[in-house]
Scaffold this motif. Structure first.
Motif, PDB file in Angstrom:
ATOM      1  N   LEU A   1       0.857  -1.180   0.000  1.00  0.00           N
ATOM      2  CA  LEU A   1       0.000   0.000   0.000  1.00  0.00           C
ATOM      3  C   LEU A   1       0.895   1.231   0.000  1.00  0.00           C
ATOM      4  O   LEU A   1       2.013   1.189   0.529  1.00  0.00           O
ATOM      5  N   ARG A   2       0.360   2.313  -0.533  1.00  0.00           N
ATOM      6  CA  ARG A   2       1.065   3.584  -0.482  1.00  0.00           C
ATOM      7  C   ARG A   2       0.153   4.617   0.175  1.00  0.00           C
ATOM      8  O   ARG A   2      -0.936   4.900  -0.326  1.00  0.00           O
ATOM      9  N   LEU A   3       0.605   5.138   1.297  1.00  0.00           N
ATOM     10  CA  LEU A   3      -0.134   6.175   1.998  1.00  0.00           C
ATOM     11  C   LEU A   3       0.363   7.545   1.560  1.00  0.00           C
ATOM     12  O   LEU A   3       1.550   7.730   1.288  1.00  0.00           O
ATOM     13  N   SER A   4      -0.569   8.487   1.520  1.00  0.00           N
ATOM     14  CA  SER A   4      -0.235   9.859   1.173  1.00  0.00           C
ATOM     15  C   SER A   4      -0.747  10.799   2.258  1.00  0.00           C
ATOM     16  O   SER A   4      -1.777  10.534   2.884  1.00  0.00           O
ATOM     17  N   CYS A   5      -0.026  11.894   2.446  1.00  0.00           N
ATOM     18  CA  CYS A   5      -0.429  12.910   3.418  1.00  0.00           C
ATOM     19  C   CYS A   5      -0.248  14.269   2.769  1.00  0.00           C
ATOM     20  O   CYS A   5       0.870  14.651   2.411  1.00  0.00           O
ATOM     21  N   ALA A   6      -1.352  14.983   2.611  1.00  0.00           N
ATOM     22  CA  ALA A   6      -1.316  16.337   2.070  1.00  0.00           C
ATOM     23  C   ALA A   6      -1.181  17.319   3.229  1.00  0.00           C
ATOM     24  O   ALA A   6      -1.968  17.273   4.176  1.00  0.00           O
ATOM     25  N   ILE A   7      -0.175  18.174   3.134  1.00  0.00           N
ATOM     26  CA  ILE A   7       0.134  19.116   4.216  1.00  0.00           C
ATOM     27  C   ILE A   7      -0.154  20.535   3.743  1.00  0.00           C
ATOM     28  O   ILE A   7       0.348  20.950   2.689  1.00  0.00           O
ATOM     29  N   SER A   8      -0.937  21.285   4.503  1.00  0.00           N
ATOM     30  CA  SER A   8      -1.298  22.641   4.088  1.00  0.00           C
ATOM     31  C   SER A   8      -1.317  23.570   5.298  1.00  0.00           C
ATOM     32  O   SER A   8      -1.129  23.138   6.435  1.00  0.00           O
ATOM     33  N   ALA A   9      -1.582  24.839   5.009  1.00  0.00           N
ATOM     34  CA  ALA A   9      -1.686  25.873   6.046  1.00  0.00           C
ATOM     35  C   ALA A   9      -0.411  25.974   6.871  1.00  0.00           C
ATOM     36  O   ALA A   9      -0.457  26.169   8.091  1.00  0.00           O
ATOM     37  N   ILE A  10       0.732  25.839   6.185  1.00  0.00           N
ATOM     38  CA  ILE A  10       2.018  25.948   6.865  1.00  0.00           C
ATOM     39  C   ILE A  10       2.393  27.428   7.002  1.00  0.00           C
ATOM     40  O   ILE A  10       2.364  28.155   6.010  1.00  0.00           O
ATOM     41  N   SER A  11       2.725  27.850   8.206  1.00  0.00           N
ATOM     42  CA  SER A  11       3.221  29.213   8.412  1.00  0.00           C
ATOM     43  C   SER A  11       4.706  29.219   8.111  1.00  0.00           C
ATOM     44  O   SER A  11       5.507  28.740   8.894  1.00  0.00           O
TER      45      SER A  11
ATOM     46  N   LEU B   1       8.857  22.987   8.966  1.00  0.00           N
ATOM     47  CA  LEU B   1       8.396  21.787   9.676  1.00  0.00           C
ATOM     48  C   LEU B   1       9.637  21.000  10.071  1.00  0.00           C
ATOM     49  O   LEU B   1      10.299  20.417   9.221  1.00  0.00           O
ATOM     50  N   SER B   2       9.950  20.990  11.328  1.00  0.00           N
ATOM     51  CA  SER B   2      11.203  20.371  11.765  1.00  0.00           C
ATOM     52  C   SER B   2      11.209  18.865  11.517  1.00  0.00           C
ATOM     53  O   SER B   2      12.235  18.293  11.160  1.00  0.00           O
ATOM     54  N   THR B   3      10.080  18.247  11.718  1.00  0.00           N
ATOM     55  CA  THR B   3       9.964  16.808  11.498  1.00  0.00           C
ATOM     56  C   THR B   3       8.567  16.495  10.975  1.00  0.00           C
ATOM     57  O   THR B   3       7.582  17.027  11.493  1.00  0.00           O
ATOM     58  N   ILE B   4       8.492  15.660   9.973  1.00  0.00           N
ATOM     59  CA  ILE B   4       7.209  15.135   9.513  1.00  0.00           C
ATOM     60  C   ILE B   4       7.338  13.619   9.474  1.00  0.00           C
ATOM     61  O   ILE B   4       8.421  13.092   9.211  1.00  0.00           O
ATOM     62  N   GLY B   5       6.241  12.940   9.783  1.00  0.00           N
ATOM     63  CA  GLY B   5       6.370  11.495   9.832  1.00  0.00           C
ATOM     64  C   GLY B   5       5.048  10.767   9.857  1.00  0.00           C
ATOM     65  O   GLY B   5       3.971  11.376   9.882  1.00  0.00           O
ATOM     66  N   TRP B   6       5.174   9.469   9.829  1.00  0.00           N
ATOM     67  CA  TRP B   6       4.040   8.564   9.919  1.00  0.00           C
ATOM     68  C   TRP B   6       4.081   7.835  11.257  1.00  0.00           C
ATOM     69  O   TRP B   6       5.145   7.366  11.679  1.00  0.00           O
ATOM     70  N   TYR B   7       2.927   7.738  11.852  1.00  0.00           N
ATOM     71  CA  TYR B   7       2.774   7.079  13.133  1.00  0.00           C
ATOM     72  C   TYR B   7       1.607   6.116  13.008  1.00  0.00           C
ATOM     73  O   TYR B   7       0.745   6.280  12.146  1.00  0.00           O
TER      74      TYR B   7
ATOM     75  N   SER C   1       9.992   8.786   9.975  1.00  0.00           N
ATOM     76  CA  SER C   1       9.972  10.243   9.992  1.00  0.00           C
ATOM     77  C   SER C   1      11.135  10.781   9.166  1.00  0.00           C
ATOM     78  O   SER C   1      12.110  10.073   8.896  1.00  0.00           O
ATOM     79  N   VAL C   2      11.003  12.044   8.798  1.00  0.00           N
ATOM     80  CA  VAL C   2      12.076  12.725   8.077  1.00  0.00           C
ATOM     81  C   VAL C   2      12.160  14.145   8.620  1.00  0.00           C
ATOM     82  O   VAL C   2      11.137  14.811   8.818  1.00  0.00           O
ATOM     83  N   THR C   3      13.371  14.591   8.888  1.00  0.00           N
ATOM     84  CA  THR C   3      13.564  15.943   9.386  1.00  0.00           C
ATOM     85  C   THR C   3      13.657  16.928   8.233  1.00  0.00           C
ATOM     86  O   THR C   3      13.778  16.542   7.069  1.00  0.00           O
TER      87      THR C   3
ATOM     88  N   TYR D   1      -3.019   4.660  10.659  1.00  0.00           N
ATOM     89  CA  TYR D   1      -1.791   5.385  10.353  1.00  0.00           C
ATOM     90  C   TYR D   1      -2.091   6.882  10.267  1.00  0.00           C
ATOM     91  O   TYR D   1      -2.992   7.294   9.523  1.00  0.00           O
ATOM     92  N   SER D   2      -1.327   7.653  11.013  1.00  0.00           N
ATOM     93  CA  SER D   2      -1.517   9.104  11.048  1.00  0.00           C
ATOM     94  C   SER D   2      -0.254   9.818  10.607  1.00  0.00           C
ATOM     95  O   SER D   2       0.858   9.333  10.854  1.00  0.00           O
ATOM     96  N   CYS D   3      -0.479  10.944  10.009  1.00  0.00           N
ATOM     97  CA  CYS D   3       0.615  11.813   9.597  1.00  0.00           C
ATOM     98  C   CYS D   3       0.777  12.891  10.661  1.00  0.00           C
ATOM     99  O   CYS D   3      -0.220  13.447  11.143  1.00  0.00           O
ATOM    100  N   GLY D   4       2.009  13.167  11.052  1.00  0.00           N
ATOM    101  CA  GLY D   4       2.281  14.189  12.049  1.00  0.00           C
ATOM    102  C   GLY D   4       3.347  15.150  11.554  1.00  0.00           C
ATOM    103  O   GLY D   4       4.273  14.749  10.854  1.00  0.00           O
ATOM    104  N   ALA D   5       3.190  16.405  11.933  1.00  0.00           N
ATOM    105  CA  ALA D   5       4.167  17.420  11.535  1.00  0.00           C
ATOM    106  C   ALA D   5       4.450  18.340  12.713  1.00  0.00           C
ATOM    107  O   ALA D   5       3.517  18.797  13.375  1.00  0.00           O
ATOM    108  N   SER D   6       5.718  18.581  12.958  1.00  0.00           N
ATOM    109  CA  SER D   6       6.118  19.433  14.077  1.00  0.00           C
ATOM    110  C   SER D   6       6.648  20.760  13.557  1.00  0.00           C
ATOM    111  O   SER D   6       7.470  20.800  12.632  1.00  0.00           O
ATOM    112  N   GLN D   7       6.169  21.818  14.175  1.00  0.00           N
ATOM    113  CA  GLN D   7       6.619  23.152  13.814  1.00  0.00           C
ATOM    114  C   GLN D   7       6.681  24.001  15.066  1.00  0.00           C
ATOM    115  O   GLN D   7       5.675  24.139  15.774  1.00  0.00           O
ATOM    116  N   TRP D   8       7.839  24.520  15.338  1.00  0.00           N
ATOM    117  CA  TRP D   8       8.058  25.417  16.481  1.00  0.00           C
ATOM    118  C   TRP D   8       7.547  24.825  17.784  1.00  0.00           C
ATOM    119  O   TRP D   8       6.847  25.501  18.569  1.00  0.00           O
ATOM    120  N   GLY D   9       7.839  23.543  17.980  1.00  0.00           N
ATOM    121  CA  GLY D   9       7.513  22.888  19.235  1.00  0.00           C
ATOM    122  C   GLY D   9       6.103  22.351  19.344  1.00  0.00           C
ATOM    123  O   GLY D   9       5.747  21.756  20.373  1.00  0.00           O
TER     124      GLY D   9
END
Length: 118
Positions: A18-28, A34-40, A53-55, A96-104
């Motif tokens: 399977l191939r999962l996709s995550c669309a990321i928007s509304a980034i300031s 985004l310091s780290t984005i990943g799959w959980y 994850s990927v930094t 499976y969830s997509c997570g993104a970290s920005q400024w803590g």
């Protein structure tokens, strides 16, 4: 506030892909803010844990259980995150969830369910 929308989950037989996709928007700021984005993933009765994850600098990490089977990738232009999952096992069954970290702060998508039948 960063928004993430996952897609690509479903039912697959053991050994399948399977191939999962995550669309990321509304980034300031830029995508690289985004310091780290990943799959959980979270299986029934278990806590959510890291899959891959990927930094912002491109450093990739994988859970031991998926090394050699899963591949994380990103498209900076399209602002997408992907997870290619091969040789799936029943124990990969989870949400499976997509997570993104920005400024803590970490932002989460609602998740996509993956079910692997034996």
């Amino acid at each position: 506030q960063v928004q993430l929308v996952e897609s690509g989950g479903g039912l697959v037989q053991a050994g399948g892909s399977l191939r999962l996709s995550c669309a990321i928007s509304a980034i300031s700021g830029t995508f690289f803010s985004l310091s780290t984005i990943g799959w959980y993933r979270q299986a029934p009765g278990e806590e959510r844990g890291l899959v891959a994850s990927v930094t912002s600098g491109g450093i990739v990490s994988y859970a031991d259980s998926v090394k050699g089977r899963f591949t994380i990738s990103r498209d900076v232009v399209k602002k997408m995150l992907y997870l290619q999952m091969n040789s799936l096992k029943p124990e990969d069954t989870a949400v499976y969830s997509c997570g993104a970290s920005q400024w803590g702060v970490t932002y989460w998508g609602e998740g996509t369910r993956v079910t692997v039948s034996s």
